[in-house]
Write a protein that holds these residues in place. Structure first.
Motif, short mmCIF file in Angstrom:
data_model
loop_
_atom_site.label_atom_id
_atom_site.label_comp_id
_atom_site.label_asym_id
_atom_site.label_seq_id
_atom_site.Cartn_x
_atom_site.Cartn_y
_atom_site.Cartn_z
N VAL A 70 87.17 24.79 24.81
CA VAL A 70 86.10 24.45 25.74
C VAL A 70 85.43 23.16 25.26
O VAL A 70 84.98 23.08 24.11
CB VAL A 70 85.03 25.58 25.75
N CYS A 71 85.36 22.18 26.13
CA CYS A 71 84.68 20.95 25.78
C CYS A 71 83.17 21.19 25.75
O CYS A 71 82.62 21.87 26.64
CB CYS A 71 85.02 19.87 26.80
N THR A 72 82.49 20.63 24.75
CA THR A 72 81.05 20.89 24.61
C THR A 72 80.23 20.01 25.55
O THR A 72 79.01 20.14 25.59
CB THR A 72 80.59 20.65 23.16
N HIS A 73 80.87 19.12 26.31
CA HIS A 73 80.12 18.32 27.27
C HIS A 73 79.79 19.16 28.50
O HIS A 73 78.69 19.66 28.65
CB HIS A 73 80.92 17.05 27.64
N ARG A 74 80.76 19.36 29.37
CA ARG A 74 80.48 20.11 30.59
C ARG A 74 81.37 21.34 30.70
O ARG A 74 81.48 21.93 31.77
CB ARG A 74 80.66 19.20 31.80
N GLY A 75 81.97 21.72 29.58
CA GLY A 75 82.66 23.00 29.55
C GLY A 75 84.10 22.99 30.04
O GLY A 75 84.70 24.05 30.18
N ALA A 91 91.48 14.65 23.23
CA ALA A 91 90.67 13.95 24.22
C ALA A 91 90.51 14.88 25.42
O ALA A 91 91.49 15.44 25.93
CB ALA A 91 91.35 12.65 24.65
N CYS A 92 89.27 15.07 25.86
CA CYS A 92 89.04 15.95 27.01
C CYS A 92 89.52 15.24 28.27
O CYS A 92 89.18 14.06 28.50
CB CYS A 92 87.56 16.30 27.11
N PRO A 93 90.27 15.92 29.13
CA PRO A 93 90.79 15.27 30.34
C PRO A 93 89.71 14.96 31.38
O PRO A 93 90.00 14.27 32.36
CB PRO A 93 91.78 16.30 30.91
N TYR A 94 88.47 15.42 31.18
CA TYR A 94 87.45 15.22 32.22
C TYR A 94 86.73 13.87 32.02
O TYR A 94 86.92 12.92 32.78
CB TYR A 94 86.48 16.40 32.18
N HIS A 95 85.93 13.74 30.93
CA HIS A 95 85.21 12.47 30.71
C HIS A 95 85.64 11.80 29.41
O HIS A 95 84.93 10.94 28.90
CB HIS A 95 83.70 12.70 30.68
N ALA A 96 86.75 12.31 28.88
CA ALA A 96 87.42 11.67 27.73
C ALA A 96 86.64 11.75 26.42
O ALA A 96 86.85 10.91 25.53
CB ALA A 96 87.79 10.22 28.06
S1 FES Z 1 83.71 18.03 30.13
FE1 FES Z 1 84.86 17.23 28.52
S2 FES Z 1 84.29 15.19 28.41
FE2 FES Z 1 83.10 15.97 30.01
#
Ligand code: FES
Ligand code: FE2
Length: 362
Positions: A70-75, A91-96
């Motif tokens: 789980v990414c700690t930015h927006r999950g 690297a998170c595929p959402y906001h990198a």
């Molecule tokens: S949710 Fe992963 S970078 Fe934004």
């Protein structure tokens, strides 16, 4: 006093599964994979259970760690695939946003470094231990007892199997089934052999004591049972190399054991089959068998484990079909209060008592 089974609803009621999630699966040491799946820094695999996903990876420092996927930015879920490999960061595929293989937040593109305290926003860790080359995780929010203590608390037979040096073996195959039965029926079925003569005609030829419904050999103290060599059986018939560290007696034996809640293991002279049991719903269960052999075997000419795979897959499929049958009956009104265990079902009763201890804290 009569030994009673669990009541029928324990095998299908979704409310029971909710209790099991919180009190068992999210608090127990669970087998998730093998260290050999991720030999190099950056290698990873995912383990999914219920609505959780865990990322297990090897760091640049060679250590294996587990994180919530789980990414700690927006999950966002970081990785949907079953396995893969990264060069130094996830690297998170959402906001990198980028996380090191050790789980630290190291990159936030288009967001200034000063804006966040990155040290607070690393990946959320999951407790992990490696034992005998097997990777175990525990999702307890508190610090759990060690895996070693867990084995002592639940079944110390596993610790005796250290003598087989399981970490030296190589996995050559995974067989997988989705069984239409509650996960406990799978474990309960594994824990008794009263069904062996009716369900496993081939197995009882290879392991004669199983014809009696007992899983112990009279006069043996090592927990093993005698296997007839040279017949179709779990050790195979052909020229299959013995595992390292197997004695002559052990080579003609079968050993088995289970560890609460989700694994069991069958050992012969030539191979170990590790089984992993993962509940999908209250009435469906994923079962995998991992076939482990002497690593030198893989390069040896003539290594042909086909009959071993076929035999163990056959026995598992025979088991799966009676698990489905038991599930069908367990949902009847006639089984609301459950059934009864004879003496030879003692290990099933032991499993149930341990299960209730964990589930209800009794
Ligand atoms: S949710 Fe992963 S970078 Fe934004
Ligand atoms: Fe069986």
């Amino acid at each position: 006093m009569e030994r009673r089974t669990l009541p029928g609803p324990d095998y299908y009621d979704p409310a029971i599964l909710e209790l099991e999630k919180e009190n068992i699966f999210f608090k127990s040491w669970m087998l998730v994979g093998l260290a050999q799946q991720i030999p190099n820094p950056g290698d990873w695999f995912t383990f999914n259970i219920f609505d959780e996903s865990v990322l297990i990876s090897r760091g640049d420092d060679e250590l294996i760690r587990a994180f919530y996927n789980v990414c700690t930015h927006r999950g966002s879920r970081l990785r949907e695939e079953a396995s893969g490999s990264e060069k130094h960061v996830f690297a998170c595929p959402y906001h990198a946003w980028c996380f090191s293989l050790e789980g630290e937040l190291v990159g936030t593109p288009r967001v200034a470094k000063e804006e966040l305290d990155r040290s607070k926003w690393g990946l959320r860790p999951v407790h992990l231990e490696v034992w005998q080359g097997m990777i175990w995780i525990n999702m307890d929010r508190e610090t759990p007892m060690s895996l070693h203590d867990w084995m002592l608390d639940n079944n110390d037979t596993m610790l005796e199997f250290e003598r087989f040096n399981i970490d030296q073996l190589h996995r050559t195959r995974i067989s997988e089934w989705v069984v239409e039965s509650n996960w406990k029926i799978v474990i309960e079925n594994y824990s008794e052999c009263l069904h062996c003569p009716t369900v496993h005609p081939e197995l009882v030829k290879a392991v004669p004591i199983y014809k009696t419904g007992w899983v112990f050999e009279p006069g043996r103290e090592d927990g093993g049972v005698n296997a007839v060599m040279g017949v179709e059986g779990p050790a195979g018939m052909g020229d299959v190399m013995l595992m390292p560290a197997v004695t002559a007696d052990e080579a003609e034996s079968v050993f088995g054991g289970s560890l609460f809640p989700n694994m069991f293991m069958d050992i012969t002279g030539t191979n170990i089959v590790i089984s992993q049991v993962v509940p999908l719903t209250s009435t469906t269960t994923r079962v995998q068998s991992w076939y482990m052999f002497h690593p030198d075997q893989l390069n040896s000419l003539g290594f042909d484990p086909t009959d071993i795979y076929a035999f163990n897959d056959l026995v598992t499929e025979q088991d799966n079909s009676v698990c489905v049958r038991a599930q069908h009956g367990a949902t009847s009104r006639a089984y609301l209060d459950g059934g009864v265990y004879p003496e030879k079902d003692q290990f099933v009763l032991d499993f149930n008592e341990n299960y209730l201890r964990h589930r209800d804290g009794k």
